[in-house]
Motif scaffolding. Structure first.
Motif, PDB file in Angstrom:
ATOM      1  N   VAL A  91     -61.123   6.311 -63.977  1.00  0.00           N
ATOM      2  CA  VAL A  91     -59.934   7.127 -63.745  1.00  0.00           C
ATOM      3  C   VAL A  91     -58.666   6.319 -63.979  1.00  0.00           C
ATOM      4  CG1 VAL A  91     -59.876   6.592 -61.272  1.00  0.00           C
ATOM      5  CG2 VAL A  91     -58.833   8.708 -62.099  1.00  0.00           C
ATOM      6  N   GLU A  92     -57.674   6.979 -64.557  1.00  0.00           N
ATOM      7  CA  GLU A  92     -56.342   6.383 -64.696  1.00  0.00           C
ATOM      8  C   GLU A  92     -55.490   6.686 -63.471  1.00  0.00           C
ATOM      9  OE1 GLU A  92     -52.490   7.515 -67.293  1.00  0.00           O
ATOM     10  OE2 GLU A  92     -54.203   6.844 -68.484  1.00  0.00           O
ATOM     11  N   SER A  93     -55.514   7.954 -63.022  1.00  0.00           N
ATOM     12  CA  SER A  93     -54.772   8.338 -61.816  1.00  0.00           C
ATOM     13  C   SER A  93     -55.465   9.548 -61.192  1.00  0.00           C
ATOM     14  CB  SER A  93     -53.309   8.673 -62.142  1.00  0.00           C
ATOM     15  OG  SER A  93     -53.227   9.731 -63.073  1.00  0.00           O
ATOM     16  N   ALA A  94     -55.290   9.693 -59.887  1.00  0.00           N
ATOM     17  CA  ALA A  94     -55.943  10.800 -59.185  1.00  0.00           C
ATOM     18  C   ALA A  94     -55.176  11.115 -57.906  1.00  0.00           C
ATOM     19  CB  ALA A  94     -57.397  10.463 -58.861  1.00  0.00           C
ATOM     20  N   GLN A  95     -55.353  12.326 -57.424  1.00  0.00           N
ATOM     21  CA  GLN A  95     -54.717  12.757 -56.175  1.00  0.00           C
ATOM     22  C   GLN A  95     -55.596  13.815 -55.517  1.00  0.00           C
ATOM     23  OE1 GLN A  95     -50.703  14.170 -56.621  1.00  0.00           O
ATOM     24  NE2 GLN A  95     -50.500  14.772 -54.469  1.00  0.00           N
TER      25      GLN A  95
END
Length: 297
Positions: free
Chosen positions: A92-96
């Motif tokens: 993953v590069e970014s997650a929320q």
């Protein structure tokens, strides 16, 4: 000893997000079928026709891909979302993660999520979604996967090196400012296999031993590594970087740094080799780049 140029590139930024924790995996024969991902379709329906968010009209956003790894996470303490996703096999590069507690069905939960987290649900940077329902809590996990590692995109490191050479020669074809120093256009560099091998050895050494320096753990510097690779030189220079995921990003970072840019625009160099190394212990890896310039005897 003839002079050689060196320059360092600061590490790339990393993104952290909410803490999540994976549930222990059950034996395959005993594991029940996973529950349906009830909120993901509702999230995509909302992105297709969002209406307003925080009082502002919003344009439709692209649909998100559903991914089972995102629906298998559980909110908890003690680990970052990136680490949890890595263990689930999702680089993953970014997650929320966003959640709401109380609604008794998916539609009611989605109504509350839209009111509280419309910006996150409509964020165009996210491209994947998964959700789960546990007790009275409904959770949506939004993510952007990491770009493929060079070892996947460019399994032969020379292909990545040749792309760096191409990008560098495009830069050398035009006049350029490197910080406050002006450079005229200079002739293109040629690929040299020995310099490529020197770059490969240093990139892999930095990746394996997890350090970032022109001086290797064995004490060698760029000129010594070029000699070791069989290159007879009058001048040697080196650029290094880590964290960038593509050759294009590495070259762009070097061109934005005056010292690296100076190496690239140095008309005294006539040949080049470049390569990358990837740390072995992490799912998404950290990439180390080395570019070695030379002028033969």
């Amino acid at each position: 000893m003839p002079p050689f140029a060196t320059a360092l590139l600061a590490p790339a930024a990393y993104v952290c997000a909410a803490s999540l924790l994976l549930l222990p995996a059950a034996h395959a024969q005993q594991q029940p079928a996973p529950p349906a991902d009830l909120l993901a379709p509702l999230v995509n329906a909302y992105r297709a026709n969002p209406g307003a968010c925080n009082g502002q009209p919003m344009a439709p956003a692209a649909a998100l891909d559903t991914h089972p790894a995102l629906a298998q996470l559980r909110i908890g303490a003690g680990t970052f979302i990136e680490s949890a996703l890595e263990r689930a096999g999702y680089a993953v590069e970014s997650a929320q993660a966003v959640y709401v507690t109380g609604p008794d069905n998916a539609r009611a939960a989605m109504d509350v999520l839209q009111q509280k987290y419309c910006s996150a649900l409509l964020n165009p940077r996210f491209s994947a979604v998964g959700s789960y329902h546990e007790g009275a809590t409904w959770t949506v996990v939004l993510a952007r996967p990491a770009a493929p590692l060079p070892s996947t995109t460019y399994p032969d490191w020379r292909d990545a090196g040749q792309l760096i050479l191409e990008q560098v020669n495009v830069a050398r074809a035009s006049a350029r400012m490197c910080g406050e120093r002006a450079f005229a256009a200079v002739p293109p560099l040629r690929w040299n296999d020995a310099l490529g091998e020197a770059a490969l050895a240093h990139s892999r050494d930095m990746a394996t031993q997890r350090y970032f320096d022109h001086r290797a753990k064995d004490g060698s510097h760029a000129a010594q590594r070029a000699t070791r690779a069989g290159y007879s030189w009058r001048r040697v220079g080196e650029n290094i970087a880590f964290g960038q995921r593509t050759p294009q990003e590495a070259v762009a970072g070097w061109l934005d740094s005056p010292d690296h840019c100076t190496n690239i625009m140095n008309g005294g160099f006539t040949e080049m080799g470049a390569a990358y190394g990837v740390t072995p212990e992490r799912q998404n890896g950290i990439i180390y780049w080395t570019q070695v310039f030379g002028t033969p005897r």
